[in-house]
Scaffold this motif. Structure first.
Motif, short mmCIF file in Angstrom:
data_model
loop_
_atom_site.label_atom_id
_atom_site.label_comp_id
_atom_site.label_asym_id
_atom_site.label_seq_id
_atom_site.Cartn_x
_atom_site.Cartn_y
_atom_site.Cartn_z
N THR A 674 0.80 -1.09 0.11
CA THR A 674 -0.08 0.06 0.13
C THR A 674 0.80 1.27 0.03
O THR A 674 2.09 1.30 0.31
CB THR A 674 -0.92 0.00 1.50
OG1 THR A 674 -0.21 0.15 2.57
CG2 THR A 674 -1.72 -1.33 1.44
N LEU A 675 -0.06 2.56 -0.05
CA LEU A 675 0.84 3.64 -0.19
C LEU A 675 1.66 3.83 1.30
O LEU A 675 2.58 4.18 1.36
CB LEU A 675 -0.10 4.80 -0.48
CG LEU A 675 0.52 6.20 -0.32
CD1 LEU A 675 1.63 6.40 -1.42
CD2 LEU A 675 -0.78 7.24 -0.23
N GLY A 676 0.72 3.45 2.27
CA GLY A 676 1.44 3.65 3.53
C GLY A 676 2.60 2.83 3.88
O GLY A 676 3.70 3.24 4.60
N GLU A 677 2.68 1.48 3.26
CA GLU A 677 4.17 0.98 3.48
C GLU A 677 5.29 1.48 2.79
O GLU A 677 6.17 1.36 3.27
CB GLU A 677 3.69 -0.67 2.78
CG GLU A 677 2.74 -1.30 3.63
CD GLU A 677 2.43 -2.74 3.10
OE1 GLU A 677 2.75 -2.99 1.86
OE2 GLU A 677 1.53 -3.39 3.71
N GLU A 716 -0.51 12.96 2.97
CA GLU A 716 0.21 11.83 3.43
C GLU A 716 1.47 11.77 2.62
O GLU A 716 2.73 11.42 3.20
CB GLU A 716 -0.56 10.53 2.75
CG GLU A 716 -1.66 10.04 3.74
CD GLU A 716 -2.07 8.73 3.64
OE1 GLU A 716 -1.34 7.78 3.92
OE2 GLU A 716 -3.25 8.41 3.07
N LEU A 717 1.58 12.07 1.19
CA LEU A 717 2.67 12.15 0.59
C LEU A 717 3.67 12.96 1.06
O LEU A 717 4.88 13.15 0.89
CB LEU A 717 2.60 12.49 -0.84
CG LEU A 717 1.69 11.10 -1.63
CD1 LEU A 717 1.33 11.68 -3.08
CD2 LEU A 717 2.90 9.94 -1.96
N ILE A 718 3.21 14.22 1.57
CA ILE A 718 3.96 15.64 2.20
C ILE A 718 4.53 15.16 3.61
O ILE A 718 5.74 15.17 3.53
CB ILE A 718 3.26 16.70 1.98
CG1 ILE A 718 2.74 17.10 0.72
CG2 ILE A 718 3.98 17.87 2.83
CD1 ILE A 718 1.87 18.24 0.90
N SER A 719 3.76 14.71 4.06
CA SER A 719 4.24 14.21 5.48
C SER A 719 4.77 12.92 5.93
O SER A 719 5.44 12.79 7.03
CB SER A 719 2.80 14.64 6.55
OG SER A 719 1.88 13.60 6.43
N GLY A 720 4.09 11.84 5.34
CA GLY A 720 4.54 10.70 5.42
C GLY A 720 3.55 9.93 6.65
O GLY A 720 3.72 8.72 6.92
N TYR A 721 2.65 10.91 7.13
CA TYR A 721 1.96 10.30 8.10
C TYR A 721 0.57 9.59 7.56
O TYR A 721 0.28 10.10 6.40
CB TYR A 721 1.43 11.40 9.15
CG TYR A 721 2.58 12.00 9.84
CD1 TYR A 721 3.39 10.94 10.31
CD2 TYR A 721 2.71 13.28 10.31
CE1 TYR A 721 4.71 11.50 11.19
CE2 TYR A 721 3.55 13.55 11.26
CZ TYR A 721 4.63 12.79 11.47
OH TYR A 721 5.54 13.30 12.26
N GLY A 722 -0.16 8.66 8.13
CA GLY A 722 -1.42 8.37 7.78
C GLY A 722 -2.37 9.28 7.95
O GLY A 722 -2.18 10.48 8.72
N PRO A 723 -3.56 9.08 7.41
CA PRO A 723 -4.63 10.04 7.53
C PRO A 723 -5.63 10.28 8.97
O PRO A 723 -6.01 11.28 9.52
CB PRO A 723 -5.68 9.57 6.50
CG PRO A 723 -5.45 8.07 6.68
CD PRO A 723 -3.93 7.94 6.61
N ILE A 724 -5.23 9.29 9.91
CA ILE A 724 -5.67 9.35 11.42
C ILE A 724 -4.67 8.99 12.28
O ILE A 724 -4.21 7.92 11.98
CB ILE A 724 -6.92 8.53 11.44
CG1 ILE A 724 -8.11 8.72 10.30
CG2 ILE A 724 -7.63 8.56 12.78
CD1 ILE A 724 -9.10 8.18 10.59
N SER A 725 -4.32 9.78 13.34
CA SER A 725 -3.37 9.45 14.27
C SER A 725 -3.57 10.46 15.44
O SER A 725 -3.51 11.53 15.20
CB SER A 725 -2.02 9.45 13.59
OG SER A 725 -1.05 9.16 14.71
#
Length: 844
Positions: A674-677, A716-725
């Protein structure tokens, strides 16, 4: 007394008093000023004291005691609205429009603002403040397309929007005439005086049109660097004939640089480039050449041949010494880092000469929304009302506060809200021509007369006309509106028979408080019958729902891994019956996933499981979390959408399962992860190149089905973070959009940039992607950009990153006064064909 001062407005029409002006066509507005004054060069300034929006304040410390207009500003709220000054002009005359911004730390925060300005609906410039005292000046040259021009401020990505001054200058005759001026404005990228005797700019009164000619003696980064050895300044006190073409000021033409070693070369950055430009040089022979001396040279492109092999001989081309010669390009494609090179020919005894040049970028005119003309007519009927004076286009670049528009490239108004605005007279006829109108709110006013025919608004769904003084009957055309859902006309003085169609249609209709308004006798009878039928149906539905609930209380789930569906959501799920996507049996999904044994991901929708079908194809099974009504709607929307869409940039959608209390989406399993990975996984899988991340965004945009979700992906692409955290965003935020918005509003973009990114990125490209991401996640869908706009911004950001590899001029369309070919950025070549040659300026 000359009444040359024009009517000026900012969002609202505010009247500027008539005052004596030094030149016809000059308007000087001191934004935030309190009184009229004349500055040190004789320009007379008028304050915008009657302008009702924003606030005026002084800068923290005086910037220039001789120019008091720079010691005040007008600043505006941090909202989503645009704020516009509107200047009345003469259609099809050419003007220079100038806006100046001097921060002066007026708000005491030392947060340097960044925001966007437009001219009418057309993007003009992004204003970036880098220190407190340096003026940021932006100019546009335009052929006025209408009787007014609006200078608008919007979209502040950091700090507070503000403005110091606005100036308008009218040009004479054919100055800056181009064959593209009906399609393009021209943004001033460079206007330079060579051989200047000091750092001071030259402007009015030396230039009767008050252009600002910047000195070549100024030292600043990436400004006129790579100067050739042997470059020397020369000057004269003799008169220079300049009265043709663009009429540069004589004081500019009395100085020049010459290349004593045979060349003149310069390099400089051009803001807002790459792009297509009008680029002309100004030359005059101001040295006395001997009888056997000649000055001939060519313009050479970096890493390319001389342009057209044409030779400049200023003395010959201008028909003598001390006379203007103005060679240049009507349409040339220039990079961000532009180079100039003039090279002496072998048979010349003197090196090249250059007095000045101008580069203006072509900016494609956005002619605004489809409803602009109708709305301009409407607001003109209410000149004293604040809501009617917001200026500019009703939809672009941001909508007026009381309208909403769709996101089409040429938008239409879909909602107008003039509730309680003290409207008098008849219902504005202009509203009946808004073809895209969905919602109309005119309630709680003092409108009189009859209700007009709204047949021209076929999309109209909601009409609020209650609490007015309307008379007459209800038009039968209301009943023929195909999408009508709600009509409120209560508490008026309407009379007559209600059209039958309004009572037969599935419309919420309130007409109380109109004693003379009544249904026909046949309609009353039908209404009683319909009410009885509806009552019976409701009772039946309640009985069936009770039976269904009892059934599910007894049934239960075999393994408890998939939650139970509330009865209130059954009707929503029945919408899927008509979809054409493949429907899997629940038992088939259970077998494929080994009873949901292997979980491979979680999200707001629910959990994702790995599975393998009987044909050995691998699948990802997305199981709905039944705790959220919104999740059910997302389930319906996702199946509806994905069953119709197939695209190489989208994960393949295989089908769904909706049986008993199970609501499942089935996708092709992606081995690459996934994108997150790729953003948050182990180093060997993480994508740390910003350009590669933007390429992902570009590819994804080409298969986009949901603008809001795509904005989350960009963040997400800018920060590297997921949408919820909770962990990544701290105690104050849970969602990436609100976290990023908070940092950007405080001007702290570094706080949202992924620390694992390779440090080779250009911060401007990240700003651009961040800005478009935050536009995508606006709460109201009509405020979000279209996919074409998003894709354009991504591609421009990629171009910013690639600009370092771009050098020299990409392509030359013309050198001379009567030629043009093709444009690499805009298709402005179809007007006619032109020759590629030098010509005398008199032949323009």
């Amino acid at each position: 007394m000359e009444s040359s001062c024009l009517l000026v407005i900012l969002l609202l029409v505010f009247l500027v008093p008539v005052t004596k002006a030094q030149v016809p066509g000059f308007v000087n507005i001191d934004c935030g000023g309190s009184s009229a004054h004349t500055d040190d060069i004789g320009l007379q300034w008028m304050p915008d004291t009657n302008y009702p929006f924003g606030q005026r304040t002084n800068t923290s410390s005086p910037v220039n005691n001789n120019k008091t207009q720079y010691n005040t500003v007008r600043f505006f709220p941090t909202d989503d609205r645009k704020y516009c000054y509107t200047l009345n002009v003469t259609t099809r005359l050419r003007y220079l429009v100038r806006a100046t911004f001097i921060y002066g730390n007026f708000d005491g925060t030392s947060v340097y603002p960044k925001f966007v300005i437009s001219l009418d609906s057309t993007y003009w410039d992004t204003i970036v403040i880098n220190d407190a005292t340096t003026p940021v000046v932006s100019e546009m040259v335009v052929l006025a397309p209408s009787p007014s021009l609006s200078v608008c401020l919007y979209n502040a990505s950091s700090g507070v929007r503000f403005i110091s001054t606005i100036e308008l200058r009218q040009f004479n005759g054919s100055m800056y005439n181009t064959m593209f001026e009906d399609q393009f404005f021209m943004y001033m990228a460079a206007r330079i005086n060579f051989g200047a005797l000091s750092n001071a700019s030259i402007r009015y009164p030396d230039d009767p049109f008050d252009r600002i000619w910047e000195s070549d003696a100024i030292k600043k980064p990436n400004y006129l660097v790579d100067v050739a050895a042997g470059t020397e300044k020369v000057s004269t006190t003799k008169s220079v004939f300049v009265d043709h073409d663009e009429i540069p000021p004589m004081k500019v033409m009395q100085t020049a640089v010459v290349g004593n070693n045979g060349t003149l070369s310069y390099r400089m950055n051009l803001d807002n480039f790459p792009g297509n430009a009008w680029a002309f040089t100004y030359m005059a022979e101001i040295e006395n050449l001997g009888p056997n001396e000649t000055r001939q040279f060519k313009v050479v492109l970096p890493y390319g041949p001389p342009v057209n092999d044409a030779v400049v001989n200023v003395q010959e081309n201008a028909n003598g010494n001390y006379r203007l010669y103005e060679p240049g390009f009507w349409n040339v494609s220039l990079p961000y880092i532009a180079s100039l090179l003039f090279q002496q020919t072998n048979d010349s005894t003197r090196g090249p000469i250059l007095n000045a040049f101008e580069i203006l970028e072509y900016v494609l005119i956005n002619f605004g929304s489809l409803d602009a003309t109708a709305m301009a007519s409407l607001v003109a009927s209410y000149p004293q009302a604040i809501w009617a004076q917001e200026g500019g286009d009703p939809c672009l670049p941001a909508s007026w506060s009381w309208v909403q528009c769709n996101s089409n490239s040429q938008p239409e108004i879909i909602s107008t809200d003039l509730s309680g605005k003290n409207l008098t007279g008849n219902i504005p006829q202009e509203l009946t021509s808004l073809a895209g109108l969905v919602e109309l709110y005119l309630d709680n006013n003092s409108l009189i007369g009859s209700i007009p025919d709204f047949s021209g608004c076929p999309n109209l769904q909601i009409i609020h006309l209650e609490n007015n003084k309307l008379t007459g009957s209800l038009p039968s055309s209301l009943a023929n509106l195909p999408n009508l859902k709600e009509v409120y006309v209560q508490n008026n003085n309407l009379s007559g028979v209600i059209p039958k169609g309004l009572l037969r249609k599935n419309v919420v209709f309130n007409y109380s408080g109109n004693p003379g308004l009544h249904p026909s006798s046949e309609a009353k009878k039908n209404f009683v019958i319909i009410f009885s039928i509806v009552g019976a149906v409701l009772l039946l539905l309640l009985f069936l729902a009770a039976c269904y609930l009892c059934k599910y209380k007894k049934k239960g789930r075999k393994k408890g891994k998939i939650g139970r569906l509330p009865i209130s959501q059954l009707n929503l799920l029945s919408e899927l019956d008509s979809e054409q996507a493949h429907r899997f049996e629940l038992s088939e999904i259970e077998d494929a996933t080994d009873d949901f044994e292997k979980i491979i991901g979680k999200g707001g929708f629910g959990s994702v499981y790995y599975g393998k079908l009987n044909d050995d194809s691998e699948i990802a099974v997305k199981v709905h979390n039944t705790e959220s009504n919104q999740g059910i709607r997302e389930f319906i929307n996702e199946v509806t959408l994905l069953s119709r869409i197939h695209h190489k940039h989208l994960v393949k959608f295989l089908g769904y399962s909706q049986q008993d209390d199970s609501n499942i989406l089935v996708y092709e399993f992606m081995h690459e992860g996934t994108l997150g990975e790729h953003l948050r996984g182990p180093p060997e899988r993480k994508i740390s190149s910003w350009v590669k991340r933007m390429k992902i965004a570009e590819d994804a945009a080409k298969g986009l089905t949901d603008i809001f979700s795509f904005g989350i992906i960009l963040l997400e692409l800018i920060s590297g973070y997921g949408p919820i955290s909770r962990e990544d965003f701290g105690a104050d935020f849970q969602y990436i959009a609100e976290w990023a918005k908070d940092h950007i509003e405080n001007g702290n973009i570094q706080a949202i940039i992924d620390k694992s990114l390779e440090p080779t990125y250009d911060i401007q490209s990240i700003w651009k992607i961040t800005e478009v991401a935050l536009m995508c996640v606006k709460q109201r869908g009509m405020e979000r950009p279209s996919i074409s706009e998003v894709l354009k911004e991504i591609q421009e950001a990629i171009l910013i990153e690639q600009k370092g590899a771009t050098s020299g001029v990409e392509s030359i369309d013309v050198f001379g006064r009567s030629s043009s070919e093709t444009s690499s950025k805009f298709d402005i070549s179809n007007s006619s064909l032109y020759t590629e040659s030098f010509v005398q300026p008199s032949l323009r």
